[in-house]
Design a protein around this motif. Sequence first.
Motif, PDB file in Angstrom:
ATOM      1  N   THR A 137       0.840  -1.199   0.000  1.00 17.54           N
ATOM      2  CA  THR A 137       0.000   0.000   0.000  1.00 17.54           C
ATOM      3  C   THR A 137       0.874   1.248   0.000  1.00 17.54           C
ATOM      4  O   THR A 137       0.587   2.214  -0.716  1.00 17.54           O
ATOM      5  N   ALA A 138       1.942   1.236   0.795  1.00 13.42           N
ATOM      6  CA  ALA A 138       2.857   2.387   0.828  1.00 13.42           C
ATOM      7  C   ALA A 138       3.477   2.624  -0.541  1.00 13.42           C
ATOM      8  O   ALA A 138       3.583   3.768  -0.996  1.00 13.42           O
ATOM      9  N   ILE A 139       3.876   1.553  -1.211  1.00 17.17           N
ATOM     10  CA  ILE A 139       4.471   1.677  -2.543  1.00 17.17           C
ATOM     11  C   ILE A 139       3.462   2.284  -3.512  1.00 17.17           C
ATOM     12  O   ILE A 139       3.774   3.217  -4.253  1.00 17.17           O
ATOM     13  N   ALA A 140       2.239   1.768  -3.483  1.00 15.41           N
ATOM     14  CA  ALA A 140       1.209   2.284  -4.383  1.00 15.41           C
ATOM     15  C   ALA A 140       0.912   3.749  -4.111  1.00 15.41           C
ATOM     16  O   ALA A 140       0.756   4.556  -5.026  1.00 15.41           O
ATOM     17  N   LEU A 141       0.839   4.098  -2.836  1.00 14.36           N
ATOM     18  CA  LEU A 141       0.544   5.484  -2.478  1.00 14.36           C
ATOM     19  C   LEU A 141       1.694   6.415  -2.822  1.00 14.36           C
ATOM     20  O   LEU A 141       1.485   7.538  -3.280  1.00 14.36           O
ATOM     21  N   ASN A 142       2.909   5.965  -2.582  1.00 13.36           N
ATOM     22  CA  ASN A 142       4.061   6.814  -2.876  1.00 13.36           C
ATOM     23  C   ASN A 142       4.151   7.083  -4.372  1.00 13.36           C
ATOM     24  O   ASN A 142       4.403   8.206  -4.784  1.00 13.36           O
ATOM     25  N   ALA A 143       3.918   6.049  -5.168  1.00 19.79           N
ATOM     26  CA  ALA A 143       3.904   6.254  -6.611  1.00 19.79           C
ATOM     27  C   ALA A 143       2.735   7.154  -6.993  1.00 19.79           C
ATOM     28  O   ALA A 143       2.864   8.037  -7.845  1.00 19.79           O
ATOM     29  N   GLY A 144       1.599   6.947  -6.331  1.00 19.98           N
ATOM     30  CA  GLY A 144       0.433   7.786  -6.574  1.00 19.98           C
ATOM     31  C   GLY A 144       0.709   9.234  -6.216  1.00 19.98           C
ATOM     32  O   GLY A 144       0.297  10.153  -6.935  1.00 19.98           O
ATOM     33  N   ALA A 145       1.416   9.448  -5.124  1.00 16.39           N
ATOM     34  CA  ALA A 145       1.757  10.818  -4.720  1.00 16.39           C
ATOM     35  C   ALA A 145       2.643  11.481  -5.772  1.00 16.39           C
ATOM     36  O   ALA A 145       2.449  12.653  -6.107  1.00 16.39           O
ATOM     37  N   ALA A 146       3.593  10.739  -6.289  1.00 20.39           N
ATOM     38  CA  ALA A 146       4.449  11.297  -7.339  1.00 20.39           C
ATOM     39  C   ALA A 146       3.625  11.633  -8.586  1.00 20.39           C
ATOM     40  O   ALA A 146       3.852  12.660  -9.239  1.00 20.39           O
ATOM     41  N   TYR A 147       2.658  10.798  -8.888  1.00 17.25           N
ATOM     42  CA  TYR A 147       1.783  11.032 -10.032  1.00 17.25           C
ATOM     43  C   TYR A 147       0.956  12.301  -9.832  1.00 17.25           C
ATOM     44  O   TYR A 147       0.897  13.167 -10.711  1.00 17.25           O
ATOM     45  N   VAL A 148       0.351  12.430  -8.654  1.00 20.69           N
ATOM     46  CA  VAL A 148      -0.459  13.614  -8.340  1.00 20.69           C
ATOM     47  C   VAL A 148       0.405  14.871  -8.362  1.00 20.69           C
ATOM     48  O   VAL A 148       0.018  15.893  -8.947  1.00 20.69           O
ATOM     49  N   TYR A 149       1.582  14.811  -7.737  1.00 23.98           N
ATOM     50  CA  TYR A 149       2.442  15.994  -7.696  1.00 23.98           C
ATOM     51  C   TYR A 149       3.046  16.317  -9.057  1.00 23.98           C
ATOM     52  O   TYR A 149       3.335  17.475  -9.356  1.00 23.98           O
ATOM     53  N   SER A 150       3.193  15.329  -9.907  1.00 20.41           N
ATOM     54  CA  SER A 150       3.628  15.597 -11.275  1.00 20.41           C
ATOM     55  C   SER A 150       2.569  16.391 -12.017  1.00 20.41           C
ATOM     56  O   SER A 150       2.869  17.362 -12.723  1.00 20.41           O
ATOM     57  N   ALA A 151       1.304  16.007 -11.838  1.00 18.57           N
ATOM     58  CA  ALA A 151       0.201  16.750 -12.459  1.00 18.57           C
ATOM     59  C   ALA A 151       0.145  18.172 -11.912  1.00 18.57           C
ATOM     60  O   ALA A 151      -0.062  19.133 -12.662  1.00 18.57           O
ATOM     61  N   ARG A 152       0.343  18.327 -10.598  1.00 15.33           N
ATOM     62  CA  ARG A 152       0.350  19.660  -9.987  1.00 15.33           C
ATOM     63  C   ARG A 152       1.516  20.504 -10.523  1.00 15.33           C
ATOM     64  O   ARG A 152       1.368  21.715 -10.749  1.00 15.33           O
ATOM     65  N   THR A 153       2.654  19.864 -10.728  1.00 17.81           N
ATOM     66  CA  THR A 153       3.827  20.576 -11.252  1.00 17.81           C
ATOM     67  C   THR A 153       3.572  21.083 -12.665  1.00 17.81           C
ATOM     68  O   THR A 153       3.918  22.232 -12.984  1.00 17.81           O
ATOM     69  N   LEU A 154       2.948  20.269 -13.477  1.00 14.05           N
ATOM     70  CA  LEU A 154       2.616  20.723 -14.826  1.00 14.05           C
ATOM     71  C   LEU A 154       1.610  21.864 -14.777  1.00 14.05           C
ATOM     72  O   LEU A 154       1.693  22.828 -15.563  1.00 14.05           O
ATOM     73  N   ASP A 155       0.674  21.810 -13.842  1.00 13.14           N
ATOM     74  CA  ASP A 155      -0.279  22.894 -13.649  1.00 13.14           C
ATOM     75  C   ASP A 155       0.448  24.191 -13.264  1.00 13.14           C
ATOM     76  O   ASP A 155       0.174  25.268 -13.806  1.00 13.14           O
ATOM     77  N   ALA A 156       1.396  24.065 -12.356  1.00 14.18           N
ATOM     78  CA  ALA A 156       2.188  25.238 -11.936  1.00 14.18           C
ATOM     79  C   ALA A 156       2.986  25.772 -13.116  1.00 14.18           C
ATOM     80  O   ALA A 156       3.073  26.995 -13.335  1.00 14.18           O
ATOM     81  N   TYR A 157       3.583  24.875 -13.886  1.00 16.28           N
ATOM     82  CA  TYR A 157       4.353  25.282 -15.057  1.00 16.28           C
ATOM     83  C   TYR A 157       3.480  26.047 -16.044  1.00 16.28           C
ATOM     84  O   TYR A 157       3.841  27.122 -16.518  1.00 16.28           O
ATOM     85  N   ASP A 158       2.291  25.500 -16.310  1.00 13.87           N
ATOM     86  CA  ASP A 158       1.368  26.151 -17.252  1.00 13.87           C
ATOM     87  C   ASP A 158       0.946  27.526 -16.742  1.00 13.87           C
ATOM     88  O   ASP A 158       0.824  28.473 -17.520  1.00 13.87           O
ATOM     89  N   GLU A 159       0.735  27.638 -15.423  1.00 11.80           N
ATOM     90  CA  GLU A 159       0.301  28.918 -14.854  1.00 11.80           C
ATOM     91  C   GLU A 159       1.399  29.976 -14.933  1.00 11.80           C
ATOM     92  O   GLU A 159       1.102  31.153 -15.098  1.00 11.80           O
ATOM     93  N   MET A 160       2.629  29.556 -14.810  1.00 11.41           N
ATOM     94  CA  MET A 160       3.736  30.514 -14.814  1.00 11.41           C
ATOM     95  C   MET A 160       3.996  31.030 -16.204  1.00 11.41           C
ATOM     96  O   MET A 160       4.511  32.001 -16.496  1.00 11.41           O
TER      97      MET A 160
END
Length: 111
Positions: free
Chosen positions: A88-111
């Motif tokens: 579960t930790a592995i799945a969540l950690n990978a999931g967190a990276a996935y979510v934060y990658s999407a957030r990073t692209l959102d931040a990039y687009d906004e800038m």
Amino acid sequence: MNGEWTNRLSALVKNIGNFAKANKPVATAFHNLEVATRENKVLDAKTHELIALAVAVTTRCDGCISAHAGAAKKAGATKEEVAAALGTAIALNAGAAYVYSARTLDAYDEM
């Protein structure tokens, strides 16, 4: 087994003792926080330790792993249960990276 994790736990206990001498208020507050997580006994000890191990993996904390692996075993957690919690930790950690990658692209687009 070469005792690596047992040695880590012994060193951790010593180092925490040294820290407690240097900064008793913070050490006491941390200890009280740990005690408070068990106070109302909503989670049994095994579940508490399985969660602690999963969090230890996601935060990459060897000290936490050394402290909670033995505690999980003592609380009756099987190797299979530990492996399931870690899965579960592995799945969540990978999931967190996935979510934060999407957030990073959102931040990039906004800038």
